[in-house]
Design a protein around this motif. Sequence first.
Motif, PDB file in Angstrom:
ATOM      1  N   ASP A 177     -16.535 -17.092  -9.180  1.00 28.23           N
ATOM      2  CA  ASP A 177     -15.820 -18.310  -8.793  1.00 28.23           C
ATOM      3  C   ASP A 177     -16.503 -19.556  -9.352  1.00 28.23           C
ATOM      4  OD1 ASP A 177     -18.116 -18.417  -7.277  1.00 28.23           O
ATOM      5  OD2 ASP A 177     -17.086 -18.830  -5.383  1.00 28.23           O
ATOM      6  N   PHE A 178     -17.295 -19.397 -10.409  1.00 29.26           N
ATOM      7  CA  PHE A 178     -18.071 -20.502 -10.962  1.00 29.26           C
ATOM      8  C   PHE A 178     -17.194 -21.711 -11.296  1.00 29.26           C
ATOM      9  CE2 PHE A 178     -19.943 -22.764 -14.604  1.00 29.26           C
ATOM     10  CZ  PHE A 178     -21.172 -23.097 -14.082  1.00 29.26           C
ATOM     11  N   TYR A 180     -14.521 -22.773  -9.929  1.00 27.69           N
ATOM     12  CA  TYR A 180     -14.130 -23.520  -8.732  1.00 27.69           C
ATOM     13  C   TYR A 180     -15.302 -24.327  -8.191  1.00 27.69           C
ATOM     14  CZ  TYR A 180     -10.739 -19.688  -9.078  1.00 27.69           C
ATOM     15  OH  TYR A 180      -9.828 -18.762  -9.533  1.00 27.69           O
ATOM     16  N   ARG A 181     -16.505 -23.775  -8.282  1.00 33.14           N
ATOM     17  CA  ARG A 181     -17.688 -24.499  -7.794  1.00 33.14           C
ATOM     18  C   ARG A 181     -17.901 -25.780  -8.606  1.00 33.14           C
ATOM     19  NH1 ARG A 181     -20.168 -19.243  -7.866  1.00 33.14           N
ATOM     20  NH2 ARG A 181     -21.720 -19.913  -9.415  1.00 33.14           N
ATOM     21  N   ARG A 184     -15.063 -28.282  -7.735  1.00 33.48           N
ATOM     22  CA  ARG A 184     -15.296 -28.920  -6.426  1.00 33.48           C
ATOM     23  C   ARG A 184     -16.426 -29.948  -6.515  1.00 33.48           C
ATOM     24  NH1 ARG A 184     -14.427 -23.451  -4.169  1.00 33.48           N
ATOM     25  NH2 ARG A 184     -12.411 -23.441  -3.092  1.00 33.48           N
ATOM     26  N   GLN A 185     -17.429 -29.642  -7.319  1.00 24.98           N
ATOM     27  CA  GLN A 185     -18.545 -30.574  -7.485  1.00 24.98           C
ATOM     28  C   GLN A 185     -18.050 -31.938  -7.965  1.00 24.98           C
ATOM     29  OE1 GLN A 185     -21.748 -29.149 -10.032  1.00 24.98           O
ATOM     30  NE2 GLN A 185     -22.265 -31.248 -10.616  1.00 24.98           N
TER      31      GLN A 185
END
Length: 396
Positions: A177-178, A180-181, A184-185
Motif C-alpha cells: 500500500d506504499f 496510498y501512504r 496520504r502524506q
Amino acid sequence: MSDFDAIILGGGAAGLMCAAIAGQRGRRVLLLEKAEKPGKKILISGGGRCNFTNIGAGPENYLSANPHFAKSALARYTARDFLDLVEKHGIAWHEKTLGQLFCNGSARQIVEMLLAECDAAVDSGGDVSVRCEQEVRAVSRGEDGTFTVTTQDSAFTAPALVIATGGPSIPKMGASDFAYRIARQFGLKIVEPRPALVPLTLGGDEVLFRELSGVATETVTTAGKGSFREASLFTHRGLSGPAILQASSYWQAGEPISVTFLPDRPAGWLLEAKRETPRATLRGLLREAMPQRLADVLTEQLGVHGDLGNAPDKALRAAEEKLANWRFHPNGTEGYAKAEVTAGGISTAELSSRTMKAKRVPGLYAIGEAVDVTGWLGGYNFQWAWASGVAAGEAL
C-alpha cells in the motif's frame, strides 16, 4: 539544482511508460524500483505472454468513483497506439477471445521494449536512469517545492514526483500500500481499496459446490452493474474463472451474485423438451450441455427426478428459472494474495484527468493501478497503465 527533472517511484508498466515518454521529451528522469528488476508483474502476466492491451478498450471497461475520469487519457493514447509501438519493435502478437492481445513469444519482450524506449531518451537530449533494489525510506517536499526521495543508498531531488507503485494485489510480487501512504502524506484522499479480479469464496449450504473443484462451464455471471459471459470455474474454496473474476470487481460484500447456466437456452426450453422427449430426464439433458459432475449436483439441488413427462410443468418452470438465475452468496474473496488488481486507490478527484497531476500539490503525479481506475480482465489494466503513463510523461 535538482538531480533530476522527475523521479518516478515504481518500475512497472505505468512507471516505465511514463519514464520513456518524459525522457524522450528531453527530461532527466530517475526511476526507482524496489525489486531486483523492473516489470515483474508484466513478466508473469498472461501466462508469461503478457496480455498487453485489449483492442476494444474504452472508458466503459473501467470502474472508478468517477467513471468519466479515464476518458481523456484513454482517448489520447489508445490500444492501437500501443500496438503500433509493439509492431515498431518487431514483437509478434496474436488476438485471443474478446479482443485480448498477447505476445507470440515472451512477456519479456514488452519489458525489453519499454527499457529500449527509455534508452532512446538520449536521442532527444533526455536521460532515463533505472535503478533497481531501491527501498524508499522517506519522501519529503521542501518549501521551494522540490521533492527529496531517500533510499538506502542515497537521497535524490527533483521538482516532480510520480507515484507509480501500484496497489497491494499480489503481495508475493512485492506489492504493498506504499502508494496510498505517500498520497496520504501529501493530503490526497483515498477511495477504499479492495481486491478486484479475484476468486470468490463460498460457505454455509453452498460448501457442497466446492466438491466440484476443477469443473468449468460457460455462464453469464452478474454482480451489481457488471454482467459477463465467459467460463466460470468451481474451486476448493468457491468460485473463479474469467466470468467470476470479472464480476468480483462489481461484487459488494453481503450481496449475492447471479449465475446463468445454459445461457443460450430460450425461455420454455424444459417444457418444450417435456413435449418432444417425455422420456428424457433433466439429469440427462444437463449432462449433454455441461460437465457431468456439475449436471449431477444441479439436478440434486433442483429436485427434478425421473422422466420429464411425469414432472409437473410448475416444477420444470421453477427449475428453468433457477438455472437462468442461480444465486450464489459469497462469504468473501481470496483477498489480495489472489487478486489480479486492486479496486479503489488514490481518488481521481485529487488529479487532473489530462495530466495525472495532483491538483493541490504542485509537481506530484499518480498513475496506473495506484489510481482509482480499475479495468476489466483482458488487457484493460495494462492499457490504463500505458495511457496514464503517457499522460503524465507528456506533462512532466
